[in-house]
Design a protein around this motif. Structure first.
Motif, PDB file in Angstrom:
ATOM      1  N   ARG A 250      -0.001   0.006  -2.803  1.00 48.78           N
ATOM      2  CA  ARG A 250      -0.974  -0.908  -2.304  1.00 48.78           C
ATOM      3  C   ARG A 250      -0.759  -2.474  -2.708  1.00 48.78           C
ATOM      4  NH1 ARG A 250      -4.982   2.110   0.296  1.00 48.78           N
ATOM      5  NH2 ARG A 250      -4.221   4.202   0.632  1.00 48.78           N
ATOM      6  N   LEU A 251       0.022  -2.751  -3.598  1.00 49.78           N
ATOM      7  CA  LEU A 251       0.341  -3.845  -3.893  1.00 49.78           C
ATOM      8  C   LEU A 251       1.092  -4.625  -2.997  1.00 49.78           C
ATOM      9  CD1 LEU A 251       1.004  -3.776  -7.811  1.00 49.78           C
ATOM     10  CD2 LEU A 251      -1.027  -4.065  -6.625  1.00 49.78           C
ATOM     11  N   HIS A 252       1.983  -3.581  -2.251  1.00 49.34           N
ATOM     12  CA  HIS A 252       2.904  -4.137  -0.997  1.00 49.34           C
ATOM     13  C   HIS A 252       2.128  -4.459  -0.071  1.00 49.34           C
ATOM     14  CE1 HIS A 252       5.854  -3.765   2.081  1.00 49.34           C
ATOM     15  NE2 HIS A 252       6.475  -4.483   1.297  1.00 49.34           N
ATOM     16  N   VAL A 253       2.010  -5.629   0.537  1.00 49.31           N
ATOM     17  CA  VAL A 253       1.580  -6.065   2.000  1.00 49.31           C
ATOM     18  C   VAL A 253       2.835  -6.276   2.774  1.00 49.31           C
ATOM     19  CG1 VAL A 253       0.214  -7.808   3.022  1.00 49.31           C
ATOM     20  CG2 VAL A 253      -0.507  -7.028   0.702  1.00 49.31           C
ATOM     21  N   PRO A 254       2.609  -5.572   3.918  1.00 46.39           N
ATOM     22  CA  PRO A 254       3.849  -5.564   4.908  1.00 46.39           C
ATOM     23  C   PRO A 254       4.075  -7.006   5.450  1.00 46.39           C
ATOM     24  CG  PRO A 254       1.991  -4.165   5.913  1.00 46.39           C
ATOM     25  CD  PRO A 254       1.408  -4.777   4.455  1.00 46.39           C
ATOM     26  N   ASP A 255       5.270  -7.129   5.952  1.00 43.39           N
ATOM     27  CA  ASP A 255       5.865  -8.351   6.758  1.00 43.39           C
ATOM     28  C   ASP A 255       4.662  -8.537   7.756  1.00 43.39           C
ATOM     29  OD1 ASP A 255       7.911  -8.312   5.019  1.00 43.39           O
ATOM     30  OD2 ASP A 255       9.462  -8.225   6.503  1.00 43.39           O
ATOM     31  N   GLY A 256       4.585  -9.832   7.999  1.00 38.52           N
ATOM     32  CA  GLY A 256       3.666 -10.038   9.282  1.00 38.52           C
ATOM     33  C   GLY A 256       1.973 -10.525   8.557  1.00 38.52           C
ATOM     34  N   ASN A 257       1.541  -9.669   7.625  1.00 36.65           N
ATOM     35  CA  ASN A 257       0.382  -9.925   6.876  1.00 36.65           C
ATOM     36  C   ASN A 257       0.857 -10.701   5.551  1.00 36.65           C
ATOM     37  OD1 ASN A 257      -1.426  -8.732   8.383  1.00 36.65           O
ATOM     38  ND2 ASN A 257      -1.187  -6.827   7.255  1.00 36.65           N
TER      39      ASN A 257
ATOM     40  N   ALA B 213      -2.080  -1.159  -9.319  1.00 40.18           N
ATOM     41  CA  ALA B 213      -1.662  -0.569  -8.036  1.00 40.18           C
ATOM     42  C   ALA B 213      -2.531   0.711  -8.024  1.00 40.18           C
ATOM     43  CB  ALA B 213      -0.369  -0.301  -7.901  1.00 40.18           C
ATOM     44  N   ARG B 214      -2.789   1.352  -8.656  1.00 41.87           N
ATOM     45  CA  ARG B 214      -3.751   2.401  -8.559  1.00 41.87           C
ATOM     46  C   ARG B 214      -5.233   2.223  -8.383  1.00 41.87           C
ATOM     47  NH1 ARG B 214      -0.404   5.977 -12.928  1.00 41.87           N
ATOM     48  NH2 ARG B 214       1.087   6.863 -11.382  1.00 41.87           N
ATOM     49  N   ALA B 215      -5.596   1.067  -9.066  1.00 37.41           N
ATOM     50  CA  ALA B 215      -6.909   0.649  -8.950  1.00 37.41           C
ATOM     51  C   ALA B 215      -7.163   0.094  -7.497  1.00 37.41           C
ATOM     52  CB  ALA B 215      -7.433  -0.456  -9.898  1.00 37.41           C
ATOM     53  N   VAL B 216      -6.193  -0.678  -7.120  1.00 37.84           N
ATOM     54  CA  VAL B 216      -6.261  -1.344  -5.742  1.00 37.84           C
ATOM     55  C   VAL B 216      -6.572  -0.334  -4.655  1.00 37.84           C
ATOM     56  CG1 VAL B 216      -5.067  -2.516  -4.004  1.00 37.84           C
ATOM     57  CG2 VAL B 216      -5.078  -3.340  -6.340  1.00 37.84           C
ATOM     58  N   ARG B 217      -5.671   0.931  -4.583  1.00 41.90           N
ATOM     59  CA  ARG B 217      -5.913   1.985  -3.855  1.00 41.90           C
ATOM     60  C   ARG B 217      -7.158   2.697  -3.877  1.00 41.90           C
ATOM     61  NH1 ARG B 217      -1.794   6.835  -2.719  1.00 41.90           N
ATOM     62  NH2 ARG B 217      -3.349   8.077  -1.683  1.00 41.90           N
ATOM     63  N   GLU B 218      -7.623   2.864  -5.127  1.00 41.90           N
ATOM     64  CA  GLU B 218      -9.179   3.717  -5.405  1.00 41.90           C
ATOM     65  C   GLU B 218     -10.071   2.427  -4.387  1.00 41.90           C
ATOM     66  OE1 GLU B 218     -10.801   6.056  -6.279  1.00 41.90           O
ATOM     67  OE2 GLU B 218     -12.682   5.110  -6.486  1.00 41.90           O
ATOM     68  N   MET B 219      -9.926   1.274  -4.803  1.00 40.54           N
ATOM     69  CA  MET B 219     -10.917   0.227  -4.255  1.00 40.54           C
ATOM     70  C   MET B 219     -10.900   0.095  -2.809  1.00 40.54           C
ATOM     71  SD  MET B 219     -10.744  -2.670  -7.507  1.00 40.54           S
ATOM     72  CE  MET B 219     -12.160  -3.788  -6.441  1.00 40.54           C
ATOM     73  N   GLN B 220      -9.690   0.241  -2.106  1.00 36.52           N
ATOM     74  CA  GLN B 220      -9.213  -0.137  -0.842  1.00 36.52           C
ATOM     75  C   GLN B 220      -9.814   1.225  -0.067  1.00 36.52           C
ATOM     76  OE1 GLN B 220      -5.183  -0.735  -0.396  1.00 36.52           O
ATOM     77  NE2 GLN B 220      -5.508  -2.845  -0.474  1.00 36.52           N
TER      78      GLN B 220
ATOM     79  N   SER C  23       9.991 -17.511  -9.723  1.00 38.89           N
ATOM     80  CA  SER C  23       9.340 -18.131  -8.657  1.00 38.89           C
ATOM     81  C   SER C  23       9.606 -17.306  -7.401  1.00 38.89           C
ATOM     82  CB  SER C  23      10.084 -19.442  -8.311  1.00 38.89           C
ATOM     83  OG  SER C  23      11.380 -19.088  -8.004  1.00 38.89           O
ATOM     84  N   ALA C  24       9.960 -16.111  -7.461  1.00 43.40           N
ATOM     85  CA  ALA C  24       9.943 -15.064  -6.542  1.00 43.40           C
ATOM     86  C   ALA C  24       8.831 -13.901  -6.641  1.00 43.40           C
ATOM     87  CB  ALA C  24      11.336 -14.141  -6.523  1.00 43.40           C
ATOM     88  N   LEU C  25       8.169 -13.652  -5.642  1.00 41.40           N
ATOM     89  CA  LEU C  25       7.338 -12.615  -5.899  1.00 41.40           C
ATOM     90  C   LEU C  25       7.547 -11.328  -6.636  1.00 41.40           C
ATOM     91  CD1 LEU C  25       4.293 -12.163  -4.284  1.00 41.40           C
ATOM     92  CD2 LEU C  25       5.658 -10.472  -2.516  1.00 41.40           C
ATOM     93  N   PRO C  26       6.579 -11.204  -7.534  1.00 44.81           N
ATOM     94  CA  PRO C  26       6.992 -10.283  -8.730  1.00 44.81           C
ATOM     95  C   PRO C  26       7.356  -8.946  -8.144  1.00 44.81           C
ATOM     96  CG  PRO C  26       4.860 -11.493  -9.185  1.00 44.81           C
ATOM     97  CD  PRO C  26       5.354 -11.595  -7.884  1.00 44.81           C
ATOM     98  N   PRO C  27       8.290  -8.150  -8.309  1.00 40.92           N
ATOM     99  CA  PRO C  27       8.897  -6.903  -7.906  1.00 40.92           C
ATOM    100  C   PRO C  27       7.981  -5.859  -7.533  1.00 40.92           C
ATOM    101  CG  PRO C  27      10.342  -7.717  -9.526  1.00 40.92           C
ATOM    102  CD  PRO C  27       9.259  -8.526  -9.661  1.00 40.92           C
ATOM    103  N   ALA C  28       6.850  -5.800  -8.484  1.00 43.70           N
ATOM    104  CA  ALA C  28       5.808  -4.490  -8.189  1.00 43.70           C
ATOM    105  C   ALA C  28       4.970  -4.883  -6.902  1.00 43.70           C
ATOM    106  CB  ALA C  28       5.188  -4.474  -9.509  1.00 43.70           C
ATOM    107  N   PHE C  29       4.987  -6.248  -6.303  1.00 46.96           N
ATOM    108  CA  PHE C  29       4.453  -6.453  -5.211  1.00 46.96           C
ATOM    109  C   PHE C  29       5.230  -6.157  -4.015  1.00 46.96           C
ATOM    110  CE2 PHE C  29       0.184  -8.015  -6.918  1.00 46.96           C
ATOM    111  CZ  PHE C  29       0.680  -7.883  -8.281  1.00 46.96           C
ATOM    112  N   ARG C  30       6.635  -5.923  -4.245  1.00 51.99           N
ATOM    113  CA  ARG C  30       7.515  -5.887  -3.233  1.00 51.99           C
ATOM    114  C   ARG C  30       7.944  -4.544  -3.082  1.00 51.99           C
ATOM    115  NH1 ARG C  30      12.367  -9.049  -5.244  1.00 51.99           N
ATOM    116  NH2 ARG C  30      11.456 -10.335  -6.716  1.00 51.99           N
ATOM    117  N   ALA C  31       7.727  -3.466  -4.188  1.00 51.19           N
ATOM    118  CA  ALA C  31       8.085  -2.110  -4.024  1.00 51.19           C
ATOM    119  C   ALA C  31       7.341  -1.222  -2.854  1.00 51.19           C
ATOM    120  CB  ALA C  31       7.992  -1.576  -5.134  1.00 51.19           C
TER     121      ALA C  31
END
Ligand SMILES: [Cu+2]
Length: 483
Positions: A135-142, A29-36, A117-125
């Motif tokens: 930044r692992l969370h992508v909002p509804d719609g996207n 999550a922290r690396a994604v933020r830096e890369m984004q 079979s559900a999206l891993p929780p760290a990607f929903r927080a």
């Protein structure tokens, strides 16, 4: 040599002292933020890396829009792509003081821990433990709302049986021999399922181009969602599992495959090339999966030293002698045919007329072990938007009908030509093909086979908590060929 272990994301998160934030998910999550936050012109930025798969950004960098779909390069291209991506993320993680052995986790939605079979929780927080946006969370719609709400992927989308049972890489498990193909058709079995339907399900229905909605449904936006890489790590793991099953399962040995190379930027922003042969066996790379034994080093194939950076893409298997390549399936004579139908929220069925002069379909199914196989074709498949759901196709319309695969739409609207940048959603003139030889044999064994009455049925497959409208798909014609 295996320096890194790719782990099950659900096991990592559940084993954390404060779930879902284990060290690897938090570091990602922290690396994604830096890369984004890096400029898209930087090869190690999030947007550049996503564009390597596909993008609408203009003007395109020569390394962008490289993803391989609908050919036998689907698996090796994505293996090399996420391997360099993993190195780039690891470099950021290490720089940020995270685990030095960081590796890409995988998402086992098929037969992992209960609930996986559900999206891993760290990607929903919504937030990280320190309150920063996650930044692992992508909002509804996207991303599809049901996925962010923790709904389950349905079994017919995550089932790997059809792919894992198939003994041949090509045609079959890994796709057809073709020159490098950005968007080809038909897709190989592992690509068709679970790869494709999960893309659409996580993204949701796509009604417009431009990465304003449904990232994972559109190849030009898919790799913007951080879950993309865990999905592909799982596909990569399934490739390795398929090989490990034995029974003659093997990667292609034709030079058209083994010497085909693809180029990517590494963590030091240098262009590197790897051939499919370089990555065909995991022991030639630096990672293993946590649920598989560490492969013994290949005696005759020592790990290649990292080659010098190159600045140009190596020619595709140039000068290699022409080998015997598997033939494209489905060109044989038609043995049964039926009208089209419309797919929506209710099951649909099509009765096929068996052609009078056709050889016995049941006999053909038994002969298929050695001879030509039986293929079900769906022709002139049309949709307005790109559905994020799938339809399961079954042979037979009754109780013991046999699944032969799923229809889903990831990348299909791009398959009209090599101009993937041409904005378009929906599908016109789409084709799907399914090997039904084994399903016919199973129907026979179950005593449900009627040589004169061939029925194909279509069943919508909706994720748990799906509440959007079910899109409509028109199938123009349904028919069966032998060979
Ligand atoms: Cu993919």
């Amino acid at each position: 040599m295996a320096n890194y272990v790719r782990r099950d994301i659900w096991a990592l998160e559940q084993g954390a002292s404060s779930p879902p934030w284990d060290d690897y998910s938090l570091a990602y999550a922290r690396a994604v933020r830096e890369m984004q936050d890096r400029d898209p012109s930087d090869p190690t930025s999030w947007r550049f890396q996503a564009a390597v798969h596909g993008t609408y950004l203009q003007p395109p960098d020569p390394r962008w829009n490289g993803c391989e779909h609908g050919s036998w390069f689907f698996l090796p291209w994505h293996r090399i792509y996420i391997w360099y991506f993993e190195q780039i993320v690891r470099a950021v993680v290490v720089q940020q003081g995270g685990p030095a052995d960081w590796s890409l986790p995988y998402w086992n939605y098929t037969d992992g821990l209960a609930g996986s079979s559900a999206l891993p929780p760290a990607f929903r927080a919504a937030a990280l433990p320190d309150g920063q946006p996650n930044r692992l969370h992508v909002p509804d719609g996207n991303r599809a709302a049901w996925a962010n709400a923790g709904g389950d992927l349905p079994g017919p989308m995550t089932d790997t049986t059809l792919a894992m049972d198939e003994p041949s890489f090509s045609p079959g498990f890994g796709g057809l021999p073709k020159p490098p193909t950005h968007f080809g058709s038909p897709h190989g079995l592992l690509e068709s399922q679970p790869h494709d339907p999960i893309h659409g399900a996580i993204g949701g229905n796509l009604t417009q181009v431009g990465c304003n909605e449904a990232f994972m449904t559109d190849p030009n936006c898919a790799a913007l969602d951080p879950i993309f890489y865990l999905h592909h790590a799982n596909i990569d793991r399934l490739w390795e599992k398929w090989i490990a099953q034995g029974g003659g399962r093997a990667n292609p040995t034709q030079p058209e495959w083994t010497s085909q190379s693809f180029s990517f930027y590494d963590a030091g922003r240098l262009v590197r090339s790897k051939t499919c042969g370089d990555v065909a066996e995991l022991q030639k790379l630096d990672y293993v999966y946590d649920d598989m034994p560490v492969p013994a080093p290949a005696a005759d194939a020592p790990a290649p030293a990292e080659e010098a950076p190159v600045q140009a893409v190596a020619p595709a298997g140039a000068g290699s002698p022409p080998g015997e390549l598997p033939k494209r399936p489905g060109d044989g004579p038609e043995v049964a045919s039926g009208e089209g139908t419309e797919l929506g929220s209710e099951p649909a069925r099509v009765d096929l007329d068996v052609h009078e002069d056709a050889p016995s379909i049941a006999e053909a199914a038994y002969a298929a072990e050695q001879g030509p196989r039986l293929y079900l074709h769906l022709k002139d498949v049309e949709t307005e938007a790109t559905p994020g759901i799938a339809w399961e196709v079954r042979l037979g319309g009754g109780e013991s009908d046999q699944p032969v695969g799923t229809i889903s739409f990831f990348g299909r609207s791009h398959a009209h030509g090599e101009q993937a940048e041409t904005p378009e959603v929906g599908l016109k003139g789409g084709r799907f093909i399914f090997d039904i030889s084994a399903a016919v044999r199973r129907l026979q064994t179950a005593g449900r086979w009627d040589e004169n009455r061939l029925t194909v049925s279509f069943h919508p497959v909706l994720p748990g908590g799906y509440s959007d409208q079910v899109p409509t798909v028109r199938v123009g014609r349904v028919y069966v060929t032998r060979g």
